[in-house]
Design a protein around this motif. Structure first.
Motif, PDB file in Angstrom:
ATOM      1  N   ASP A 166       0.835  -1.201   0.000  1.00 44.18           N
ATOM      2  CA  ASP A 166       0.000   0.000   0.000  1.00 44.18           C
ATOM      3  C   ASP A 166       0.872   1.253   0.000  1.00 44.18           C
ATOM      4  O   ASP A 166       2.110   1.182  -0.037  1.00 44.18           O
ATOM      5  CB  ASP A 166      -1.002  -0.032   1.160  1.00 44.18           C
ATOM      6  N   SER A 167       0.208   2.406   0.025  1.00 41.80           N
ATOM      7  CA  SER A 167       0.923   3.674  -0.082  1.00 41.80           C
ATOM      8  C   SER A 167       1.819   3.942   1.130  1.00 41.80           C
ATOM      9  O   SER A 167       2.740   4.761   1.041  1.00 41.80           O
ATOM     10  CB  SER A 167      -0.072   4.825  -0.261  1.00 41.80           C
ATOM     11  N   ASP A 168       1.559   3.260   2.245  1.00 37.85           N
ATOM     12  CA  ASP A 168       2.392   3.413   3.443  1.00 37.85           C
ATOM     13  C   ASP A 168       3.533   2.407   3.502  1.00 37.85           C
ATOM     14  O   ASP A 168       4.309   2.401   4.451  1.00 37.85           O
ATOM     15  CB  ASP A 168       1.541   3.262   4.703  1.00 37.85           C
ATOM     16  N   GLY A 169       3.590   1.509   2.503  1.00 38.62           N
ATOM     17  CA  GLY A 169       4.649   0.512   2.479  1.00 38.62           C
ATOM     18  C   GLY A 169       4.311  -0.809   3.148  1.00 38.62           C
ATOM     19  O   GLY A 169       5.169  -1.681   3.263  1.00 38.62           O
ATOM     20  N   ASN A 170       3.062  -0.949   3.588  1.00 41.02           N
ATOM     21  CA  ASN A 170       2.651  -2.207   4.195  1.00 41.02           C
ATOM     22  C   ASN A 170       2.466  -3.273   3.119  1.00 41.02           C
ATOM     23  O   ASN A 170       1.876  -3.006   2.075  1.00 41.02           O
ATOM     24  CB  ASN A 170       1.337  -2.017   4.959  1.00 41.02           C
ATOM     25  N   THR A 171       2.961  -4.471   3.398  1.00 45.01           N
ATOM     26  CA  THR A 171       2.960  -5.526   2.385  1.00 45.01           C
ATOM     27  C   THR A 171       2.092  -6.705   2.793  1.00 45.01           C
ATOM     28  O   THR A 171       1.912  -6.992   3.991  1.00 45.01           O
ATOM     29  CB  THR A 171       4.385  -6.028   2.129  1.00 45.01           C
TER      30      THR A 171
END
Length: 122
Positions: free
Chosen positions: A52-57
């Motif tokens: 996602d845009s926050d870097g969560n995978t």
């Protein structure tokens, strides 16, 4: 909107590695959820990993511990590092994007690349 373009596919023996890249035009790239999907011959398209845009995978169980997804917002690039490849990883791999929301369903992604072929031989 973004227009994904994949690169980096190829053929490798089981146990080998490949690195897929996805370049995406559009100045709002950092607001998009980006995902990798794959489709094997005769099968439906399935999710592999997304960030996602926050870097969560998030990863599919079948690739956890072997694949790593990452993004470089400054370069508008999405990466999929694939290690310990198996013959069952053989498929066409697609990069997809959707703004803000980061769903798991294939049908919820709006923007798709044309795909890159990955072939793993035993």
């Amino acid at each position: 909107q973004v227009q994904p373009v994949e690169s980096g596919g190829g053929s490798v023996q089981a146990g080998g590695s490949l690195r897929l890249s996805c370049g995406a035009s559009g100045h709002t790239f950092n607001t998009y959820c980006m995902g990798w999907f794959r489709q094997a011959p005769g099968k439906g398209r399935e999710g592999v990993a997304r960030v996602d845009s926050d870097g969560n995978t998030t990863y599919a169980d079948s690739v956890k511990g072997r694949f790593t997804i990452s993004r470089d917002n400054a370069k508008h690039t999405l990466i999929l590092q694939m290690n310990s490849l198996k013959p069952e990883d053989t498929a066409t791999y697609y990069c997809a994007a959707r703004r803000f929301y980061c769903p798991s369903l294939v049908s919820d992604y709006y923007y798709w690349g044309r795909g890159t072929q990955v072939t793993v031989s035993s």
